[in-house]
Motif scaffolding. Structure first.
Motif, PDB file in Angstrom:
ATOM      1  N   GLY A   3       0.798  -1.216   0.000  1.00  0.00           N
ATOM      2  CA  GLY A   3       0.000   0.000   0.000  1.00  0.00           C
ATOM      3  C   GLY A   3       0.830   1.265   0.000  1.00  0.00           C
ATOM      4  O   GLY A   3       0.308   2.365   0.213  1.00  0.00           O
ATOM      5  N   LYS A   4       2.142   1.139  -0.247  1.00  0.00           N
ATOM      6  CA  LYS A   4       3.038   2.307  -0.214  1.00  0.00           C
ATOM      7  C   LYS A   4       2.580   3.403  -1.163  1.00  0.00           C
ATOM      8  O   LYS A   4       2.562   4.571  -0.788  1.00  0.00           O
ATOM      9  N   ASP A   5       2.257   3.040  -2.403  1.00  0.00           N
ATOM     10  CA  ASP A   5       1.879   4.061  -3.389  1.00  0.00           C
ATOM     11  C   ASP A   5       0.607   4.788  -2.979  1.00  0.00           C
ATOM     12  O   ASP A   5       0.513   6.012  -3.103  1.00  0.00           O
ATOM     13  N   GLY A  51      -0.385 -12.540   2.911  1.00  0.00           N
ATOM     14  CA  GLY A  51      -1.488 -13.067   2.101  1.00  0.00           C
ATOM     15  C   GLY A  51      -2.260 -11.954   1.411  1.00  0.00           C
ATOM     16  O   GLY A  51      -2.619 -12.052   0.226  1.00  0.00           O
ATOM     17  N   ILE A  52      -2.511 -10.864   2.132  1.00  0.00           N
ATOM     18  CA  ILE A  52      -3.202  -9.704   1.546  1.00  0.00           C
ATOM     19  C   ILE A  52      -2.329  -9.080   0.467  1.00  0.00           C
ATOM     20  O   ILE A  52      -2.808  -8.730  -0.614  1.00  0.00           O
ATOM     21  N   ARG A  53      -1.028  -8.958   0.742  1.00  0.00           N
ATOM     22  CA  ARG A  53      -0.113  -8.390  -0.255  1.00  0.00           C
ATOM     23  C   ARG A  53      -0.081  -9.204  -1.539  1.00  0.00           C
ATOM     24  O   ARG A  53      -0.121  -8.661  -2.637  1.00  0.00           O
ATOM     25  N   ARG A  98      -3.247  -8.649  -3.549  1.00  0.00           N
ATOM     26  CA  ARG A  98      -3.213  -7.325  -4.183  1.00  0.00           C
ATOM     27  C   ARG A  98      -2.296  -7.327  -5.404  1.00  0.00           C
ATOM     28  O   ARG A  98      -2.609  -6.748  -6.436  1.00  0.00           O
ATOM     29  N   ALA A  99      -1.127  -7.957  -5.254  1.00  0.00           N
ATOM     30  CA  ALA A  99      -0.161  -8.012  -6.370  1.00  0.00           C
ATOM     31  C   ALA A  99      -0.766  -8.761  -7.552  1.00  0.00           C
ATOM     32  O   ALA A  99      -0.643  -8.327  -8.704  1.00  0.00           O
ATOM     33  N   LEU A 100      -1.433  -9.849  -7.267  1.00  0.00           N
ATOM     34  CA  LEU A 100      -2.063 -10.644  -8.326  1.00  0.00           C
ATOM     35  C   LEU A 100      -3.172  -9.852  -9.013  1.00  0.00           C
ATOM     36  O   LEU A 100      -3.250  -9.809 -10.252  1.00  0.00           O
ATOM     37  N   ASP A 101      -4.002  -9.176  -8.229  1.00  0.00           N
ATOM     38  CA  ASP A 101      -5.085  -8.365  -8.800  1.00  0.00           C
ATOM     39  C   ASP A 101      -4.533  -7.254  -9.684  1.00  0.00           C
ATOM     40  O   ASP A 101      -5.064  -6.983 -10.761  1.00  0.00           O
ATOM     41  N   ALA A 142      11.597 -11.982  -3.017  1.00  0.00           N
ATOM     42  CA  ALA A 142      12.767 -11.148  -2.689  1.00  0.00           C
ATOM     43  C   ALA A 142      12.473 -10.236  -1.499  1.00  0.00           C
ATOM     44  O   ALA A 142      13.374  -9.933  -0.708  1.00  0.00           O
ATOM     45  N   ASP A 143      11.224  -9.812  -1.370  1.00  0.00           N
ATOM     46  CA  ASP A 143      10.850  -8.926  -0.263  1.00  0.00           C
ATOM     47  C   ASP A 143      11.095  -9.563   1.100  1.00  0.00           C
ATOM     48  O   ASP A 143      11.389  -8.865   2.073  1.00  0.00           O
ATOM     49  N   SER A 144      10.954 -10.880   1.195  1.00  0.00           N
ATOM     50  CA  SER A 144      11.189 -11.565   2.470  1.00  0.00           C
ATOM     51  C   SER A 144      12.612 -11.354   2.953  1.00  0.00           C
ATOM     52  O   SER A 144      12.862 -11.228   4.149  1.00  0.00           O
TER      53      SER A 144
END
Length: 195
Positions: free
Chosen positions: A14-16, A129-131, A134-137, A156-158
């Motif tokens: 949700g950064k953007d 899971g929410i992230r 969102r990425a897939l959508d 990579a974020d992990s």
């Protein structure tokens, strides 16, 4: 002396959305620092708004001219993509406060360049899971979805945003984006307290 409030978080946290809300809050009076990138432009992105979209030769020229504050390169499934901050006419810390967005790595280099007292970290967190959903959508809306790259970024974020890396960077405060309005209120109060 102004400050740079540095927004960070894993992809699709949700950064953007948070960045766009904060940059328009009159109470904060924050200016943008638009990053540069060599990655392809997504649908709905405008040059000079989300990023300055440049080719690799332009990135190299800026680097050789000593204009690059920090640069990150990612080996994606589509080739190398660079993201970087340029010392250009956008930045005037004598007169303004700024909002930037990036990674822990870019935050550390920016802090090294401008000084520890001038760069304030803002770390966004969200359930994985929410992230991922969102990425897939978001990717489904692209004319040519890049699912492999989406998965690479997610994994990579992990590593890039591990608790150890946050601790090493001196990032102790996190803002959870489960409820966007509450998260925004907490970040706004934090920025006002740190101006």
């Amino acid at each position: 002396m102004g400050k740079i409030f540095y927004l960070m978080g894993k992809s699709s946290s949700g950064k953007d959305t948070i960045y766009n809300q904060l940059i328009h809050k009159d109470s904060l009076q924050l200016k943008k620092i638009v990053l540069y990138t060599t990655r392809p432009r997504r649908i709905g992105e405008t040059n000079g708004v989300q990023y300055y979209f440049v080719d690799n030769d332009s990135a190299i020229r800026l680097q050789k001219a000593g204009k690059v504050i920090e640069m990150r390169s990612y080996d994606t499934v589509y080739g190398e993509w660079k993201y970087f901050t340029v010392c250009d006419d956008q930045i005037d810390l004598l007169n303004n406060d700024y909002l930037m967005i990036g990674t822990i790595e870019s935050y550390l280099r920016t802090k090294e360049y401008f000084g520890t007292d001038q760069v304030v970290p803002i770390m966004i967190e969200l359930d994985d899971g929410i992230r991922l959903q969102r990425a897939l959508d978001r990717e489904k809306c692209e004319p040519k979805p890049r699912y492999e790259e989406m998965c690479r970024r997610f994994l990579a974020d992990s590593v890039d945003f591990s608790q150890d890396k946050k601790k090493e960077a001196g990032i102790t405060k996190e803002f959870y984006n489960q409820d966007l309005e509450q998260c925004l209120q907490e970040i706004e109060a934090y920025i006002l307290a740190n101006k």
